[in-house]
Design a protein around this motif. Structure first.
Motif, mmCIF file in Angstrom:
data_model
loop_
_atom_site.group_PDB
_atom_site.id
_atom_site.type_symbol
_atom_site.label_atom_id
_atom_site.label_comp_id
_atom_site.label_asym_id
_atom_site.label_seq_id
_atom_site.Cartn_x
_atom_site.Cartn_y
_atom_site.Cartn_z
ATOM 1 N N PHE A 10 -4.921 -5.022 3.693
ATOM 2 C CA PHE A 10 -2.551 -4.486 2.896
ATOM 3 C C PHE A 10 -2.383 -5.118 3.476
ATOM 4 O O PHE A 10 -1.359 -4.462 4.109
ATOM 5 C CB PHE A 10 -2.796 -2.842 3.186
ATOM 6 C CG PHE A 10 -3.960 -2.059 2.809
ATOM 7 C CD1 PHE A 10 -4.048 -1.790 0.784
ATOM 8 C CD2 PHE A 10 -4.860 -0.879 3.372
ATOM 9 C CE1 PHE A 10 -5.076 -1.512 0.753
ATOM 10 C CE2 PHE A 10 -5.736 -0.531 2.374
ATOM 11 C CZ PHE A 10 -5.294 -0.115 0.792
ATOM 12 N N LEU A 50 4.130 1.842 -2.400
ATOM 13 C CA LEU A 50 2.906 1.824 -0.767
ATOM 14 C C LEU A 50 1.489 2.657 -1.473
ATOM 15 O O LEU A 50 0.610 1.756 -1.849
ATOM 16 C CB LEU A 50 2.645 2.365 0.787
ATOM 17 C CG LEU A 50 3.414 1.353 0.973
ATOM 18 C CD1 LEU A 50 4.139 2.056 3.427
ATOM 19 C CD2 LEU A 50 3.260 0.227 1.294
ATOM 20 N N CYS A 53 0.507 0.930 -4.685
ATOM 21 C CA CYS A 53 0.045 -0.273 -4.537
ATOM 22 C C CYS A 53 -1.303 0.140 -4.169
ATOM 23 O O CYS A 53 -2.436 -0.758 -4.340
ATOM 24 C CB CYS A 53 0.689 -0.881 -3.465
ATOM 25 S SG CYS A 53 2.140 -1.596 -4.672
ATOM 26 N N ILE A 54 -1.232 1.190 -3.155
ATOM 27 C CA ILE A 54 -2.734 1.720 -2.155
ATOM 28 C C ILE A 54 -3.859 2.151 -3.138
ATOM 29 O O ILE A 54 -4.540 0.976 -3.531
ATOM 30 C CB ILE A 54 -2.930 2.685 -1.201
ATOM 31 C CG1 ILE A 54 -2.017 1.665 -0.255
ATOM 32 C CG2 ILE A 54 -4.225 2.875 -0.886
ATOM 33 C CD1 ILE A 54 -1.332 2.500 1.552
ATOM 34 N N VAL A 81 -7.322 8.339 4.622
ATOM 35 C CA VAL A 81 -6.821 8.254 3.325
ATOM 36 C C VAL A 81 -7.033 8.753 2.266
ATOM 37 O O VAL A 81 -6.769 9.211 1.594
ATOM 38 C CB VAL A 81 -7.070 6.369 3.212
ATOM 39 C CG1 VAL A 81 -8.559 6.298 2.558
ATOM 40 C CG2 VAL A 81 -6.076 6.362 2.261
ATOM 41 N N ILE A 87 -3.883 9.459 -3.636
ATOM 42 C CA ILE A 87 -4.447 8.348 -3.820
ATOM 43 C C ILE A 87 -5.979 9.991 -5.027
ATOM 44 O O ILE A 87 -6.396 8.922 -5.448
ATOM 45 C CB ILE A 87 -5.187 7.668 -3.099
ATOM 46 C CG1 ILE A 87 -3.431 7.221 -2.223
ATOM 47 C CG2 ILE A 87 -6.523 7.062 -2.994
ATOM 48 C CD1 ILE A 87 -4.378 6.888 -0.776
#
Length: 138
Positions: A10, A50, A53-54, A81, A87
């Motif tokens: 990252f 972010l 993107c992650i 995470v 996510i």
């Protein structure tokens, strides 16, 4: 687009955020953050970008793993995470679409892996299992 490797970093995202903040007038390379320019809206925009993107990076690498290893029947998300709802939802949707399982522990068990690594290091140290200071990464 299929990734060629399962590795990811990252660090490029951090650089992209820095240059975006400079462009928006919220960061100066010499003075640091410009507090009056860092609004709640800007923080929300940066954090949302972010997360997208992650999640995209995770999905790209998981897709590569599924293609490279067709015998895989799913994937797991662990560590700090795995607390992130966005996510988790993105990976659940992706795995469902691929007819694969997705698992993640309940949030109260999704802690930073650094604490787990420190606990193992303490145990090994107490057992006399130490590495030299010039040890390389395995």
């Amino acid at each position: 687009k299929m990734a060629q490797t399962l590795n990811f970093s990252f660090s490029g995202l951090k650089t992209a955020v820095l240059y975006d903040l400079v462009k928006r007038g919220a960061y100066d390379h010499n003075k640091g953050p410009i507090k009056e320019a860092i609004t709640h809206e800007l923080m929300q925009q940066v954090s949302s970008s972010l997360l997208v993107c992650i999640a995209d990076i995770f999905i790209e690498r998981i897709s590569t793993a599924f293609a490279k290893y067709p015998e895989l029947n799913g994937c797991a998300l662990v560590g700090g995470v795995a607390c992130n709802q966005y996510i988790r939802e993105r990976l659940t949707t992706f795995c469902t679409k691929e007819s694969k399982k997705f698992v993640a522990p309940p949030r109260q068990f999704c802690t930073d892996n650094g604490a787990m690594i420190a606990a193992v290091a303490k145990h090994r140290f107490e057992q006399g299992q130490v590495s030299s200071w010039d040890a390389d990464v395995f």
